[in-house]
Enzyme design. Structure first.
Site, mmCIF file in Angstrom:
data_model
loop_
_atom_site.group_PDB
_atom_site.id
_atom_site.type_symbol
_atom_site.label_atom_id
_atom_site.label_comp_id
_atom_site.label_asym_id
_atom_site.label_seq_id
_atom_site.Cartn_x
_atom_site.Cartn_y
_atom_site.Cartn_z
ATOM 1 N N ASP A 22 -34.665 135.535 -36.572
ATOM 2 C CA ASP A 22 -35.837 136.323 -36.919
ATOM 3 C C ASP A 22 -35.761 137.676 -36.224
ATOM 4 O OD1 ASP A 22 -38.421 137.368 -37.328
ATOM 5 O OD2 ASP A 22 -39.330 135.374 -37.247
ATOM 6 N N ASP A 35 -33.990 131.103 -32.897
ATOM 7 C CA ASP A 35 -35.204 130.445 -32.418
ATOM 8 C C ASP A 35 -34.788 129.037 -31.993
ATOM 9 O OD1 ASP A 35 -37.614 129.073 -32.082
ATOM 10 O OD2 ASP A 35 -38.629 130.276 -33.599
ATOM 11 N N ASP A 92 -32.815 129.405 -37.247
ATOM 12 C CA ASP A 92 -33.732 130.463 -37.674
ATOM 13 C C ASP A 92 -33.409 131.728 -36.887
ATOM 14 O OD1 ASP A 92 -35.834 132.093 -38.409
ATOM 15 O OD2 ASP A 92 -37.404 130.850 -37.529
#
Length: 342
Positions: A95, A241, A93
């Site tokens: 972000d 992440d 992930d």
């Protein structure tokens, strides 16, 4: 009024337009979602196939929808200890919230500049997975908000435990010990003149060498390479992440569903679309594009989905439907009373 309008759009999408994603063994994954007007999560759902998933979401009209990266023998079992875990995809992930860039730090709404930073970070990750880990196939999705997800669904990774995944995280974030590679690279670089040819000829190691060249210039000395190792490592590392990648029971946003904070689709992307830029990404992600909507701003916005928004709090502006829905869901605007949309 605003949420009723948005909820109606979501209902229409899930009844008319939603296509279940073609992910491996959906029947062995947990399905979860959050409804409009609720802060709690509906969990431990399972489906037998695409038709049942389509019916489930048509009836629920979820604001957020997820599926597990894990495979279970009993995905619908409420007790996690009884689900009988059978493996998990390796997921990443990226972000914009986590990026320490001038485009991303301190922003409230997603901007194209911040999304582009996340896009470039995603390309960096894909390059590492392809060239240094030998990953031949991966699923790339726009998260529906400020970033991207990369799923590796190969049978070679699904049995990896948390410690093995932590080692992968350490390598990708450049927290692993690259001293030997950097020293060897520094000695080799004494005769280097063309970083592009290094990448072509050497593949994976080129990332280390190219980073050294970028930091130290064309003719670095080995001592300089070691002395500025920290700076080189920062350029090598990818901001992910880490908890998401290490977790073997992670719920991820389901491709082709809608993000409840933006109204954008969690869109699957080809590598070419990622490389073309954020406009190509949004071209696949904007789910609502019928006409324009008049909204009343609750705060100055500046930009939304690439649209310039001029006005102070209380101003009424007319925006494309997708941009208007984004502002309604973020709380930055409400439907303008007495104003028509076209």
């Amino acid at each position: 009024m605003s949420m009723k309008y948005v909820h109606a759009l979501f209902k229409d999408y899930y009844r008319r337009s939603f296509q279940p994603p073609d992910v491996p063994e959906m029947g062995k994954r947990e399905i979860a979602y959050q409804l409009f007007g609720s802060d709690s999560m509906v969990r431990h759902k399972s489906v037998s196939g695409e038709a049942e998933l389509r019916r489930l979401f048509a009836e629920a009209s979820p604001r957020h929808a997820y599926y597990s990266s894990s495979y279970f023998e009993k995905p619908g079992e409420p007790d996690m200890s009884l689900k009988e875990w059978r493996g998990a995809d390796l997921v990443f992930d990226i972000d914009g919230d986590h990026l320490q860039t001038s485009n991303c730090m301190g922003i409230k709404l997603m901007t194209l500049a911040c999304l582009d930073d996340a896009r470039l970070e995603t390309i960096k990750l894909i390059d590492i997975l392809s060239n240094e880990f030998g990953v031949a196939s991966m699923r790339i999705t726009f998260s529906g908000n400020r970033g991207f997800h990369v799923h590796v669904e190969a049978k070679e990774v699904i049995q990896l435990g948390q410690e093995e995944r932590r080692e992968i995280v350490n390598y990708i974030t450049a927290r692993g010990d690259l001293t030997r590679q950097l020293i060897a690279g520094g000695e080799f670089l004494l005769d280097v003149v063309d970083a592009k040819s290094i990448k072509r000829d050497l593949g994976g190691p080129a990332r280390v060498l190219a980073a050294v060249l970028e930091v130290l210039g064309r003719k670095p000395k080995p001592a300089d390479v070691v002395g500025r190792k920290g700076e080189v490592l920062r350029r090598l590392g990818v901001t992910i992440d880490e908890v998401v990648t290490i977790d073997v029971n992670r719920l991820m946003r389901m491709p082709n569903t809608l993000h409840g904070k933006t109204g954008l689709k969690v869109a699957e992307l080809g590598l070419g679309e990622v490389e073309r830029g954020v406009e190509a990404v949004l071209g696949k992600a904007i789910a609502f594009s019928k006409g324009s909507i008049a909204v009343k701003l609750n705060e100055p916005v500046g930009e939304v989905l690439g649209e310039s928004v001029k006005g102070r709090a209380g101003s009424v502006v007319v925006l494309p439907q997708g941009a208007a829905v984004y502002l309604l869901l973020s709380g930055s605007a409400d439907l303008a009373r007495g104003e028509a949309w076209t």
